[in-house]
Design a protein around this motif. Structure first.
Motif, PDB file in Angstrom:
ATOM      1  N   LEU A 155       0.760  -1.286   0.050  1.00 30.20           N
ATOM      2  CA  LEU A 155      -0.041   0.076   0.063  1.00 30.20           C
ATOM      3  C   LEU A 155       1.004   1.355  -0.043  1.00 30.20           C
ATOM      4  O   LEU A 155       0.639   2.351  -0.652  1.00 30.20           O
ATOM      5  CB  LEU A 155      -0.959   0.062   1.072  1.00 30.20           C
ATOM      6  N   ILE A 156       2.016   0.996   1.031  1.00 30.13           N
ATOM      7  CA  ILE A 156       2.574   2.387   0.846  1.00 30.13           C
ATOM      8  C   ILE A 156       3.484   2.626  -0.159  1.00 30.13           C
ATOM      9  O   ILE A 156       3.525   3.905  -0.893  1.00 30.13           O
ATOM     10  CB  ILE A 156       3.807   2.097   2.175  1.00 30.13           C
ATOM     11  N   GLN A 157       3.906   1.513  -1.019  1.00 30.84           N
ATOM     12  CA  GLN A 157       4.630   1.677  -2.115  1.00 30.84           C
ATOM     13  C   GLN A 157       3.974   2.291  -3.259  1.00 30.84           C
ATOM     14  O   GLN A 157       4.259   3.295  -4.061  1.00 30.84           O
ATOM     15  CB  GLN A 157       5.441   0.338  -2.469  1.00 30.84           C
ATOM     16  N   GLU A 158       2.470   1.791  -3.489  1.00 31.24           N
ATOM     17  CA  GLU A 158       1.705   2.235  -4.443  1.00 31.24           C
ATOM     18  C   GLU A 158       1.267   3.695  -4.099  1.00 31.24           C
ATOM     19  O   GLU A 158       1.377   4.472  -5.184  1.00 31.24           O
ATOM     20  CB  GLU A 158       0.568   1.468  -4.054  1.00 31.24           C
ATOM     21  N   ALA A 159       1.072   4.125  -2.892  1.00 37.18           N
ATOM     22  CA  ALA A 159       0.879   5.375  -2.649  1.00 37.18           C
ATOM     23  C   ALA A 159       1.995   6.400  -3.093  1.00 37.18           C
ATOM     24  O   ALA A 159       2.029   7.542  -3.407  1.00 37.18           O
ATOM     25  CB  ALA A 159       0.751   5.938  -1.197  1.00 37.18           C
ATOM     26  N   LEU A 160       3.357   5.812  -2.686  1.00 38.47           N
ATOM     27  CA  LEU A 160       4.504   6.613  -3.108  1.00 38.47           C
ATOM     28  C   LEU A 160       4.689   6.816  -4.348  1.00 38.47           C
ATOM     29  O   LEU A 160       4.972   7.885  -4.970  1.00 38.47           O
ATOM     30  CB  LEU A 160       5.793   5.978  -2.136  1.00 38.47           C
ATOM     31  N   LEU A 161       4.408   5.845  -5.203  1.00 41.12           N
ATOM     32  CA  LEU A 161       4.395   5.674  -6.633  1.00 41.12           C
ATOM     33  C   LEU A 161       3.473   6.867  -7.308  1.00 41.12           C
ATOM     34  O   LEU A 161       3.824   7.616  -8.432  1.00 41.12           O
ATOM     35  CB  LEU A 161       4.214   4.465  -7.287  1.00 41.12           C
ATOM     36  N   ASN A 162       2.274   6.640  -6.732  1.00 38.08           N
ATOM     37  CA  ASN A 162       1.160   7.676  -7.203  1.00 38.08           C
ATOM     38  C   ASN A 162       1.635   9.200  -7.175  1.00 38.08           C
ATOM     39  O   ASN A 162       1.448   9.805  -8.026  1.00 38.08           O
ATOM     40  CB  ASN A 162      -0.155   7.322  -6.611  1.00 38.08           C
ATOM     41  N   ASP A 163       2.237   9.362  -5.966  1.00 33.66           N
ATOM     42  CA  ASP A 163       2.537  10.707  -5.789  1.00 33.66           C
ATOM     43  C   ASP A 163       3.542  11.299  -6.367  1.00 33.66           C
ATOM     44  O   ASP A 163       3.748  12.120  -7.209  1.00 33.66           O
ATOM     45  CB  ASP A 163       3.042  10.753  -4.017  1.00 33.66           C
ATOM     46  N   LYS A 164       4.517  10.115  -6.688  1.00 37.12           N
ATOM     47  CA  LYS A 164       5.748  10.723  -7.708  1.00 37.12           C
ATOM     48  C   LYS A 164       5.261  10.824  -9.100  1.00 37.12           C
ATOM     49  O   LYS A 164       5.502  11.920  -9.737  1.00 37.12           O
ATOM     50  CB  LYS A 164       6.630   9.383  -7.842  1.00 37.12           C
ATOM     51  N   LEU A 197       0.749  17.765 -11.314  1.00 35.77           N
ATOM     52  CA  LEU A 197      -0.498  17.791 -10.712  1.00 35.77           C
ATOM     53  C   LEU A 197      -0.422  18.442  -9.137  1.00 35.77           C
ATOM     54  O   LEU A 197       0.679  18.345  -8.614  1.00 35.77           O
ATOM     55  CB  LEU A 197      -1.427  16.666 -10.624  1.00 35.77           C
ATOM     56  N   LYS A 198      -1.475  18.841  -8.478  1.00 35.33           N
ATOM     57  CA  LYS A 198      -1.630  19.288  -7.176  1.00 35.33           C
ATOM     58  C   LYS A 198      -1.352  18.136  -6.416  1.00 35.33           C
ATOM     59  O   LYS A 198      -2.100  17.089  -6.484  1.00 35.33           O
ATOM     60  CB  LYS A 198      -2.792  20.117  -6.809  1.00 35.33           C
ATOM     61  N   CYS A 199      -0.472  18.121  -5.282  1.00 36.42           N
ATOM     62  CA  CYS A 199      -0.434  16.949  -4.288  1.00 36.42           C
ATOM     63  C   CYS A 199      -0.176  17.518  -3.016  1.00 36.42           C
ATOM     64  O   CYS A 199       0.217  18.711  -2.828  1.00 36.42           O
ATOM     65  CB  CYS A 199       0.544  16.088  -4.804  1.00 36.42           C
ATOM     66  N   GLY A 200      -0.173  16.689  -2.297  1.00 40.67           N
ATOM     67  CA  GLY A 200      -0.201  16.971  -0.840  1.00 40.67           C
ATOM     68  C   GLY A 200      -1.466  16.586   0.040  1.00 40.67           C
ATOM     69  O   GLY A 200      -2.439  16.335  -0.550  1.00 40.67           O
ATOM     70  N   PHE A 201      -1.554  17.321   1.249  1.00 41.75           N
ATOM     71  CA  PHE A 201      -2.849  16.895   2.050  1.00 41.75           C
ATOM     72  C   PHE A 201      -4.165  17.425   1.378  1.00 41.75           C
ATOM     73  O   PHE A 201      -5.025  16.576   1.475  1.00 41.75           O
ATOM     74  CB  PHE A 201      -2.784  17.562   3.454  1.00 41.75           C
ATOM     75  N   ALA A 202      -3.980  18.544   0.780  1.00 41.80           N
ATOM     76  CA  ALA A 202      -5.250  18.960   0.284  1.00 41.80           C
ATOM     77  C   ALA A 202      -5.819  18.210  -0.718  1.00 41.80           C
ATOM     78  O   ALA A 202      -6.950  18.237  -0.920  1.00 41.80           O
ATOM     79  CB  ALA A 202      -4.703  20.341  -0.487  1.00 41.80           C
ATOM     80  N   GLU A 203      -5.242  17.166  -1.497  1.00 43.27           N
ATOM     81  CA  GLU A 203      -5.645  16.378  -2.392  1.00 43.27           C
ATOM     82  C   GLU A 203      -5.910  14.969  -1.849  1.00 43.27           C
ATOM     83  O   GLU A 203      -6.583  14.356  -2.881  1.00 43.27           O
ATOM     84  CB  GLU A 203      -4.718  16.309  -3.626  1.00 43.27           C
ATOM     85  N   SER A 204      -5.358  14.830  -0.568  1.00 42.09           N
ATOM     86  CA  SER A 204      -5.696  13.379  -0.323  1.00 42.09           C
ATOM     87  C   SER A 204      -7.077  12.939   0.229  1.00 42.09           C
ATOM     88  O   SER A 204      -7.452  11.858   0.163  1.00 42.09           O
ATOM     89  CB  SER A 204      -4.679  13.120   0.938  1.00 42.09           C
ATOM     90  N   ALA A 205      -7.882  14.126   0.416  1.00 39.91           N
ATOM     91  CA  ALA A 205      -9.225  13.465   0.748  1.00 39.91           C
ATOM     92  C   ALA A 205     -10.039  13.115  -0.397  1.00 39.91           C
ATOM     93  O   ALA A 205      -9.824  13.986  -1.351  1.00 39.91           O
ATOM     94  CB  ALA A 205      -9.635  14.855   1.425  1.00 39.91           C
ATOM     95  N   THR A 206     -10.977  12.251  -0.191  1.00 40.27           N
ATOM     96  CA  THR A 206     -11.563  11.752  -1.449  1.00 40.27           C
ATOM     97  C   THR A 206     -12.605  12.884  -1.829  1.00 40.27           C
ATOM     98  O   THR A 206     -13.321  13.399  -0.940  1.00 40.27           O
ATOM     99  CB  THR A 206     -12.302  10.431  -1.047  1.00 40.27           C
ATOM    100  N   LYS A 207     -12.662  12.709  -3.182  1.00 41.26           N
ATOM    101  CA  LYS A 207     -13.639  14.236  -3.544  1.00 41.26           C
ATOM    102  C   LYS A 207     -15.362  13.775  -3.321  1.00 41.26           C
ATOM    103  O   LYS A 207     -15.779  14.806  -3.008  1.00 41.26           O
ATOM    104  CB  LYS A 207     -13.316  14.134  -4.961  1.00 41.26           C
ATOM    105  N   SER A 249       2.162  12.037  -9.945  1.00 41.08           N
ATOM    106  CA  SER A 249       1.477  13.193  -9.951  1.00 41.08           C
ATOM    107  C   SER A 249       2.228  14.212 -10.164  1.00 41.08           C
ATOM    108  O   SER A 249       2.130  15.339 -10.443  1.00 41.08           O
ATOM    109  CB  SER A 249       0.273  13.046  -8.993  1.00 41.08           C
ATOM    110  N   ARG A 250       3.411  14.197  -9.074  1.00 41.90           N
ATOM    111  CA  ARG A 250       4.379  15.369  -9.195  1.00 41.90           C
ATOM    112  C   ARG A 250       4.992  15.528 -10.395  1.00 41.90           C
ATOM    113  O   ARG A 250       5.048  16.858 -11.092  1.00 41.90           O
ATOM    114  CB  ARG A 250       5.438  15.050  -8.082  1.00 41.90           C
TER     115      ARG A 250
END
Lengths: 379, 248, 220
Positions: free
Chosen positions: A228-237, A244-254, A239-240
């Motif tokens: 799960l952690i690896q997936e999340a890190l990849l996604n963040d990488k 795209l916007k990333c960070g806490f602001a985008e982490s909440a489900t829309k 999107s950066r």
């Protein structure tokens, strides 16, 4: 020994126990005994937001246990390569600080904190440094890309709760379950099946088979969580990389009912609009008269003013005839102001006796009965 | 909520005003014109300030014939109100009184004589940690709340210590009011499918007990899930629940 | 100083109400890139030393992202406490306390205003009785005299002549308090900021209403 069905709630606890963690760094002197190693500092803050029983600043037994276990899991397992944090041996090293703020406590804070801490350490980028002899240059993130920390492995904690003297086992206990458990076992493990930390608390004795069984369960869980952690890190990488916007602001489900979103909007203000009560050139008298125009401040003399309409004084009982007349007039003019002031001073809502209306709609907890022309009777 | 059959202007206006989300600080003076009788009763969430009717809590404005207005808000913290029945947890025994946690800002006191048939010699069997179903005798903002387990005539009428297992569920206050409303079908529907016993406290606590632990959990989950459901959805849920339990 | 034509934009806002299970009310507000989480407990028990016999005690805790709380956090706590002591109906709950906890998650300008707005939303979520709603807007005056509303994409609190935060109450948009956090501004600049912020606070109040309408949309 029987166990209750394993409560497989990674997703549940990632939602229930929302956490937040920050990693920051600064250059400091190294520890005397380890002149070539950087420093890793873990700080767990049990925020009063998480539970009404946590107090700001005061570290309870639970908080101490939590931070100690996490420190052991991260530091003593040597997951972070501290030697790589050295800038000049014996003089300058990087000090990494991990701040964990707990936002909601619904059980098993330790597992969640460990996931958060490892993700933060894996995600963190420190500024690049060049050393020329004795001179050290720290490059800003605009000059050179920041460097990630070198993590040897990712140790994660898995908690088990035991009930009825070890007869029943529950993985990842919730808050209610934690309160009634007999004892707890925490295993810190990485995906290479290496146990980094093991702790048993509580009043119970465990058999060897139980411990082995728990470690097998822990292997499965740690594999899943690391993925799960690896997936999340990849996604963040990715999107950066896309910008795209990333960070806490985008982490909440829309798409959630309790989430509201508003676009950026234009605001037009009338250019050169002056707020009327202030102006540049004023003398003292002007200021005072302007203030009294606003109606609420009465200037009684030089340097003395009163704010608000004064009510009838209730301290004096002997009134002369004149005063009585004045009082009468005042009373008639401002009966509403007085009563509203009284009302504000006392209660806003007065409970009244309601009889016989409890079984059905007991929605009306407090009722205020008024006349239509809405004058409060003097109390 | 429904209104009188014929629609006069006053009723239409009231209909539009009610069922609207209101925010604190809003002034709703149109209510003064709508009421048919000369009195308006302002319930929780509304207050009078200087001749204006102000909203104090966020929620949905409601109306009940002939002249009662209030605001339905979603709240989890209980504020004690005299006369309401609540479920409390005994936390301490201090001399002749018990301290009861009812979920408010202060703990309530319960005298040992406030049980049916209790006298100085015949003390009730109450321990710390027990749940009691009681009624608020004294509840205003200035004093410590007091609860009793007997009614005016000295009979218990269903109140007292709740024994024999079961499970205590904590919910929001609006869910509790919804369950107790005559219009809501939850209790009847659920009871037809799974027989159970329940005590509903106005402080957001519901005690349930069914024949087995599994059924108890099912009933508790059903109650928690029904917060935002309509009557139709509740009926469907009860049916699915009964089917699932039969399948075990 | 030249005063330019005052039209600019507010950043996008998003809010999640009631996400946390323990607090009585919670709100997570994102304004532009600044994000703040607020939680409210109350009315609940208060320590004897802090209780008032006639009203509720408002306790505010503001926690920074990194490190231990500093002076600026204490300053924000004091400001928030004074604002909400006027806004909430504290007379309804004597000898109890209303705790407001604010956690800074991301700060890209306008943190004070976002904290105030998040706290107001959390109080609304907890259904605590209030006299009026408050909305805060921050304006930044740049060196060239132009005025920007914060938070804003690509703009932070650095490189400014002065930054001022206004707090307004509904419905008359009168100023509850104002706070100059950086630098000094002339009266003219301050008035310009005030008029701009007054226009902008409408969007905040409308946003509050939308949030609550969403929350109550499921309750018939």
């Amino acid at each position: 020994m029987r166990d209750t069905p394993l409560s497989n709630c990674e997703r549940e606890f990632l939602l229930d126990i929302i956490k937040e963690r920050k990693v920051s760094c600064e250059v400091t002197l190294p520890k005397l005994r380890r002149p070539t190693e950087g420093i890793l500092f873990v700080n767990v803050e049990l925020s009063p937001m998480a539970s009404a029983s946590f107090e700001q600043g005061r570290l309870t037994e639970e908080g101490v246990e939590l931070s100690r276990l996490l420190e052991r899991c991260l530091k003593e397992s040597h997951c972070v390569d501290l030697e790589s944090l050295c800038i000049i041996a014996g003089a300058k090293v990087w000090s990494i600080r991990v701040d964990i703020h707990i936002l909601n406590h619904d059980g098993n804070m330790l597992d969640c904190s460990s996931i958060a801490a490892i993700s933060a350490l894996a995600h963190f980028r420190r500024p690049d440094v060049t050393v020329k002899g004795e001179e050290v240059t720290i490059h800003t993130s605009e000059e050179r890309d920041p460097i990630p920390l070198s993590l040897h492995h990712m140790p994660l904690c898995v908690s088990f709760a035991f009930f009825h003297q070890g007869k029943y086992l529950l993985v990842d206990p919730g808050e209610l379950e934690e309160r009634v458990m007999d004892g707890k076992m925490v295993i810190g493990m990485n995906k290479h099946r290496e146990i980094c930390m093991l702790q048993i608390t509580g009043q119970m004795l465990l058999l060897k088979e139980q411990v082995l069984r728990c470690s097998n369960i822990a292997v499965v869980k740690v594999m899943e969580m690391t993925e799960l952690i690896q997936e999340a890190l990849l996604n963040d990488k990715s999107s950066r990389a896309k910008g795209l916007k990333c960070g806490f602001a985008e982490s909440a489900t829309k798409r959630k009912v309790n989430r509201t979103w508003k676009e950026a909007m234009d605001v037009n203000s009338v250019p050169g609009c002056e707020v009327p009560s202030d102006s540049d050139s004023e003398s003292d008298e002007d200021v005072e008269s302007k203030i009294s125009e606003r109606g609420d401040v009465n200037v009684l003399g030089h340097g003395v003013g009163a704010i608000g309409k004064s009510a009838v004084s209730k301290w004096f009982e002997e009134n002369t005839d004149d005063m009585e007349k004045e009082l009468e007039e005042e009373r008639n003019k401002s009966v509403h102001t007085n009563s509203s002031q009284q009302e504000k001073a006392m209660t806003a809502v007065m409970p009244a006796d309601i009889s016989g209306d409890h079984e059905g709609d007991s929605e009306e907890e407090a009722i205020q009965i008024l006349d239509k022309d809405l004058k409060l009777q003097p109390m | 909520m429904w209104f009188a059959g014929f629609s006069s202007t006053s009723n239409m206006e009231t209909k539009q005003l009610a069922r609207r989300v209101v925010m604190p600080g809003e002034k709703i003076n149109a209510l003064k014109n709508c009421a048919d009788s000369s009195k308006i009763i302002l319930g929780p969430g509304l207050r009078l300030e200087d001749e204006d009717i102000c909203v104090a809590k966020s929620g949905i404005l409601r109306f009940r014939e002939p002249n009662v207005y209030w605001v339905d808000s979603h709240q989890t913290r209980y504020v004690p109100v005299k006369g309401e029945t609540v479920i409390g947890i005994i936390t301490q025994k201090v001399g002749d009184t018990f301290r009861v946690d009812i979920g408010g800002s202060e703990q309530a006191s319960l005298s040992f004589l406030s049980f049916e048939g209790a006298t100085k010699r015949n003390r009730p069997d109450v321990k710390v940690g027990d749940i009691v179903y009681c009624r608020l005798l004294v509840a205003n903002k200035d004093m410590e709340p007091e609860v009793v387990c007997i009614d005016g005539q000295g009979r218990s009428s269903g109140m007292g210590v709740i024994r024999n297992g079961g499970f205590l569920v904590r919910t929001s206050l609006s869910l509790v009011r919804k369950i107790l409303n005559a219009d809501c079908v939850l209790m009847k529907c659920l009871g037809n499918k799974i027989p159970f016993e329940a005590a509903v406290g106005m402080n957001g606590r519901v005690w349930v007990k069914a024949r087995s632990n599994k059924e108890t959990i099912a009933v508790a989950n059903a109650i928690l899930a029904s917060e935002y459901m309509t009557n139709e959805e509740i009926k469907n849920m009860c049916q699915r629940l009964a089917d699932a339990l039969d399948g075990f | 100083m030249e005063i330019s034509d005052g039209s600019c934009s507010t950043a996008s806002m998003s809010c999640t109400l009631g996400d946390l299970s323990q607090p009585d009310g919670s709100a997570s507000l994102t304004h532009g890139n600044t994000q703040v989480a607020a939680a409210v407990y109350g009315p609940c028990e208060v320590r004897l030393s802090k209780e008032f016999p006639d009203r509720a005690t408002i306790e505010v805790i503001h926690k920074p992202k990194v490190g231990l709380p500093r002076c600026e956090d204490k300053l924000r706590e004091t400001l928030l406490r004074s604002i909400f002591e006027t806004a909430a109906l504290t007379a309804l709950h004597p000898r109890s306390s209303i705790q407001i906890i604010i956690q800074e998650i991301e700060d890209q300008g306008g943190l004070l205003a976002t904290s105030i707005n998040a706290a107001c939303l959390a109080l609304l979520d907890a259904s605590i009785s209030m006299k009026f709603l408050v909305a805060a807007v921050t304006a930044k005056v740049k060196h060239d005299g132009s005025v920007l509303l914060l938070p804003q994409e690509g703009s932070t609190e650095k490189d400014s002549l002065g930054i001022i935060t206004f707090v307004f109450r509904e419905p008359d948009k009168s100023v509850v308090c104002s706070f100059t956090s950086v630098g000094t501004l002339s009266l003219q600049q301050r008035n310009q900021c005030l008029s701009l912020c007054q226009e902008a606070c409408d969007t905040v109040f409308k946003f509050y209403r939308e949030c609550l309408e969403n929350k109550f949309s499921k309750i018939k």
